[in-house]
Design a protein around this motif. Structure first.
Motif, PDB file in Angstrom:
ATOM      1  N   VAL A  41      73.756  91.318  71.193  1.00  0.00           N
ATOM      2  CA  VAL A  41      74.761  92.355  71.482  1.00  0.00           C
ATOM      3  C   VAL A  41      74.278  93.306  72.579  1.00  0.00           C
ATOM      4  O   VAL A  41      74.679  94.457  72.640  1.00  0.00           O
ATOM      5  N   LYS A  42      73.379  92.791  73.421  1.00  0.00           N
ATOM      6  CA  LYS A  42      72.875  93.606  74.531  1.00  0.00           C
ATOM      7  C   LYS A  42      74.019  93.932  75.501  1.00  0.00           C
ATOM      8  O   LYS A  42      75.097  93.323  75.421  1.00  0.00           O
ATOM      9  N   ALA A  43      73.719  94.845  76.424  1.00  0.00           N
ATOM     10  CA  ALA A  43      74.708  95.230  77.455  1.00  0.00           C
ATOM     11  C   ALA A  43      76.058  95.555  76.818  1.00  0.00           C
ATOM     12  O   ALA A  43      77.094  95.031  77.213  1.00  0.00           O
ATOM     13  N   ALA A  45      77.290  94.747  73.977  1.00  0.00           N
ATOM     14  CA  ALA A  45      77.917  93.515  73.476  1.00  0.00           C
ATOM     15  C   ALA A  45      78.721  92.840  74.590  1.00  0.00           C
ATOM     16  O   ALA A  45      79.915  92.561  74.446  1.00  0.00           O
ATOM     17  N   TYR A  46      78.027  92.589  75.694  1.00  0.00           N
ATOM     18  CA  TYR A  46      78.613  91.922  76.858  1.00  0.00           C
ATOM     19  C   TYR A  46      79.926  92.601  77.257  1.00  0.00           C
ATOM     20  O   TYR A  46      80.911  91.954  77.596  1.00  0.00           O
ATOM     21  N   GLY A  47      79.916  93.947  77.168  1.00  0.00           N
ATOM     22  CA  GLY A  47      81.093  94.708  77.591  1.00  0.00           C
ATOM     23  C   GLY A  47      82.145  94.908  76.518  1.00  0.00           C
ATOM     24  O   GLY A  47      83.189  95.512  76.779  1.00  0.00           O
ATOM     25  N   SER A 208      69.581  79.932  72.977  1.00  0.00           N
ATOM     26  CA  SER A 208      70.773  80.753  73.198  1.00  0.00           C
ATOM     27  C   SER A 208      71.988  79.809  73.179  1.00  0.00           C
ATOM     28  O   SER A 208      71.881  78.650  72.804  1.00  0.00           O
ATOM     29  N   SER A 209      73.134  80.332  73.583  1.00  0.00           N
ATOM     30  CA  SER A 209      74.396  79.589  73.428  1.00  0.00           C
ATOM     31  C   SER A 209      74.350  78.145  73.938  1.00  0.00           C
ATOM     32  O   SER A 209      74.748  77.216  73.243  1.00  0.00           O
ATOM     33  N   ALA A 210      73.868  77.973  75.151  1.00  0.00           N
ATOM     34  CA  ALA A 210      73.970  76.649  75.782  1.00  0.00           C
ATOM     35  C   ALA A 210      73.254  75.585  74.964  1.00  0.00           C
ATOM     36  O   ALA A 210      73.844  74.560  74.602  1.00  0.00           O
ATOM     37  N   GLY A 226      74.770  84.599  72.425  1.00  0.00           N
ATOM     38  CA  GLY A 226      75.401  85.803  72.954  1.00  0.00           C
ATOM     39  C   GLY A 226      76.791  85.440  73.430  1.00  0.00           C
ATOM     40  O   GLY A 226      77.777  85.568  72.700  1.00  0.00           O
ATOM     41  N   ILE A 227      76.856  84.879  74.612  1.00  0.00           N
ATOM     42  CA  ILE A 227      78.131  84.666  75.319  1.00  0.00           C
ATOM     43  C   ILE A 227      79.211  83.982  74.465  1.00  0.00           C
ATOM     44  O   ILE A 227      80.371  84.353  74.509  1.00  0.00           O
ATOM     45  N   MET A 228      78.807  82.979  73.665  1.00  0.00           N
ATOM     46  CA  MET A 228      79.831  82.234  72.920  1.00  0.00           C
ATOM     47  C   MET A 228      80.463  83.048  71.801  1.00  0.00           C
ATOM     48  O   MET A 228      81.587  82.780  71.405  1.00  0.00           O
ATOM     49  N   SER A 359      80.441  83.673  83.704  1.00  0.00           N
ATOM     50  CA  SER A 359      81.288  84.434  82.770  1.00  0.00           C
ATOM     51  C   SER A 359      80.575  85.705  82.295  1.00  0.00           C
ATOM     52  O   SER A 359      81.209  86.745  82.114  1.00  0.00           O
ATOM     53  N   TYR A 360      79.273  85.629  82.109  1.00  0.00           N
ATOM     54  CA  TYR A 360      78.482  86.778  81.643  1.00  0.00           C
ATOM     55  C   TYR A 360      78.726  87.992  82.532  1.00  0.00           C
ATOM     56  O   TYR A 360      78.966  89.098  82.063  1.00  0.00           O
ATOM     57  N   GLU A 361      78.627  87.751  83.838  1.00  0.00           N
ATOM     58  CA  GLU A 361      78.744  88.879  84.764  1.00  0.00           C
ATOM     59  C   GLU A 361      80.169  89.418  84.778  1.00  0.00           C
ATOM     60  O   GLU A 361      80.391  90.628  84.837  1.00  0.00           O
TER      61      GLU A 361
HETATM   62  C1  LIG Z   1      70.748  87.193  76.546  1.00  0.00           C
HETATM   63  C2  LIG Z   1      69.813  86.405  75.753  1.00  0.00           C
HETATM   64  C3  LIG Z   1      70.279  85.474  74.810  1.00  0.00           C
HETATM   65  C4  LIG Z   1      71.743  85.107  74.657  1.00  0.00           C
HETATM   66  O1  LIG Z   1      72.108  84.205  75.671  1.00  0.00           O
HETATM   67  P1  LIG Z   1      73.569  83.563  75.763  1.00  0.00           P
HETATM   68  O2  LIG Z   1      73.471  82.594  76.876  1.00  0.00           O
HETATM   69  O3  LIG Z   1      74.493  84.704  76.040  1.00  0.00           O
HETATM   70  O4  LIG Z   1      73.869  82.925  74.457  1.00  0.00           O
HETATM   71  C5  LIG Z   1      69.341  84.862  74.010  1.00  0.00           C
HETATM   72  N1  LIG Z   1      68.015  85.118  74.141  1.00  0.00           N
HETATM   73  C6  LIG Z   1      67.543  86.000  75.048  1.00  0.00           C
HETATM   74  C7  LIG Z   1      66.084  86.217  75.152  1.00  0.00           C
HETATM   75  C8  LIG Z   1      68.419  86.654  75.890  1.00  0.00           C
HETATM   76  O5  LIG Z   1      67.944  87.496  76.805  1.00  0.00           O
END
Ligand SMILES: *Cc1c(COP(=O)(O)O)cnc(C)c1O
Length: 376
Positions: A41-43, A45-47, A208-210, A226-228, A359-361
């Motif tokens: 939920v950084k930034a 929560a992606y806005g 992470s998501s990918a 995050g993103i997903m 998409s993140y940006e």
């Molecule tokens: C931002 C981040 C994530 C999340 O990445 P997504 O591609 O948005 O799922 C996971 N781990 C770390 C260390 C990150 O900085």
């Protein structure tokens, strides 16, 4: 939850918390049984607004939350969030106080933070939980694998530092499976080395998501999407792998409308000239709101379920679109800049491709001036 807003500018980011829940469950379904979720939920929560998003995730029973910097963790605690919070970016400028005061868990990869943490823990007669990061090929943060054993030896010297997790980070989305596999193997080696030194901890995490979409087994015991969660994809190639619902709709209403003759120049620099008699709508949103200037003469918006092209340059506060081909348009009509209207949809990925970004940006760009309105 919504603060009192003046009925002023109609430009808003509508956040659908039910869609967030849907995405959370979609991700959960695909994880190996032993894997829990750390929601990133950084930034803000992606806005999307870190506190409301985290409250929803907390209700859903999320195991951990992830932020980039301590300030973001403090904001969540002040918003009443009780879930454990991992600060992915580590400790800055030796500032260890917020980690104790607000119960934040740091990611560690620098030796200099160790002594500071330990000293502060001693002072407070407390233990502090940490996650240790090893670099397996991302080349950004994390102890290089060659120095990992040495780093662990240092850490275990401090009795009041409790190792709760080991982590790393993949650098490839879907570009090179072999590289991803090698990173995973290196992480396994790093974990085994820790085990040999008597370190065992509940959380081993890397994906992470990918990667958790393409190779769920690499989620370890804690997946870090995050993103997903926000219903966007790391890139469009992931769209077919998991169904997600966009959480954010960026919308406004037509602020001004005018019929102009052929040969009329529109907006700064006159980069667009009408070729026919045209109906031009002015929208109260601009690059100061995060609607990128790269969308000048390039973007599209939805009005009455139909696409209208951005014409001329996107300004700081306004954007002009050509609505000549859309019947019965009037001032005050709803405009979707990102999201669904009728049968059509403009995704964060579509906008990202147009501005040569991701998409993140696109999501993070949506500015402070745009009120977030929560829907559940
Ligand atoms: C931002 C981040 C994530 C999340 O990445 P997504 O591609 O948005 O799922 C996971 N781990 C770390 C260390 C990150 O900085």
């Amino acid at each position: 939850m919504e603060k009192t807003r003046y009925s002023g500018r109609p430009t808003i980011g509508e956040v659908n918390l039910r869609a967030l829940e849907f995405n959370y469950r979609q991700i959960q379904k695909r994880l190996p049984e032993e894997a829990k979720l750390l929601a990133v939920v950084k930034a803000d929560a992606y806005g999307h607004g870190a506190v409301p998003v985290s409250r929803t995730l907390e209700k859903l029973g999320v195991e951990y939350l992830g932020v980039a910097i301590p300030e973001e963790g403090v904001e969540l605690r002040r918003g009443g969030i009780k879930t454990p919070i991992l600060v992915l970016g580590g400790i800055f400028e030796g500032e260890v106080d917020p980690f104790f005061r607000f119960h934040l868990t740091p990611v560690l990869f620098r030796k200099d933070s160790l002594k500071l943490l330990s000293r502060e823990a001693e002072k407070r007669k407390k233990k502090i939980k940490v996650h240790l990061k090893v670099d397996t090929g991302m080349g950004r943060l994390g102890v290089p694998f060659s120095l990992w054993g040495d780093f662990l030896k240092e850490v275990i010297r401090f009795p009041n530092i409790e190792i709760e997790g080991l982590l790393s980070h993949f650098s490839m989305m879907d570009e090179e499976r072999r590289y991803t596999h090698n990173q995973w193997k290196t992480f396994q080696k790093a974990v085994r080395l820790a085990h040999k030194m008597g370190i065992s901890c509940p959380y081993l995490h890397m994906a992470s998501s990918a990667i958790l979409t393409t190779i769920p087994a690499y989620a370890g015991t804690l997946a870090r999407p995050g993103i997903m969660l926000y219903g966007a994809y790391p890139s469009s190639i992931f769209r077919d792998l998991i169904p997600l619902k966009p959480v954010m709709t960026l919308k406004t209403r037509i602020h001004f409308l005018k019929l102009v003759p052929p040969g009329t120049r529109i907006s700064y620099g006159g980069t667009f000239t009408t070729k026919r008699e045209s109906l031009i709508a002015t929208l109260p949103i601009g690059y100061a709101d995060g609607y990128s200037r790269h969308l000048s003469n390039h973007g599209e918006v939805l009005i009455h379920g139909k696409r209208a092209p951005v014409v001329g340059r996107v300004c700081m506060d306004f954007t002009t679109v050509d609505v000549t081909d859309i019947p019965r348009v009037s001032i005050g009509d709803e405009v979707i800049l990102m999201g669904r209207q009728g049968k059509d949809q403009i995704s964060a990925e579509e906008i990202a491709e147009k501005i040569n970004s991701i998409s993140y940006e696109v999501l993070c760009l949506i500015g402070k001036r745009v009120p977030r309105v929560y829907k559940n």
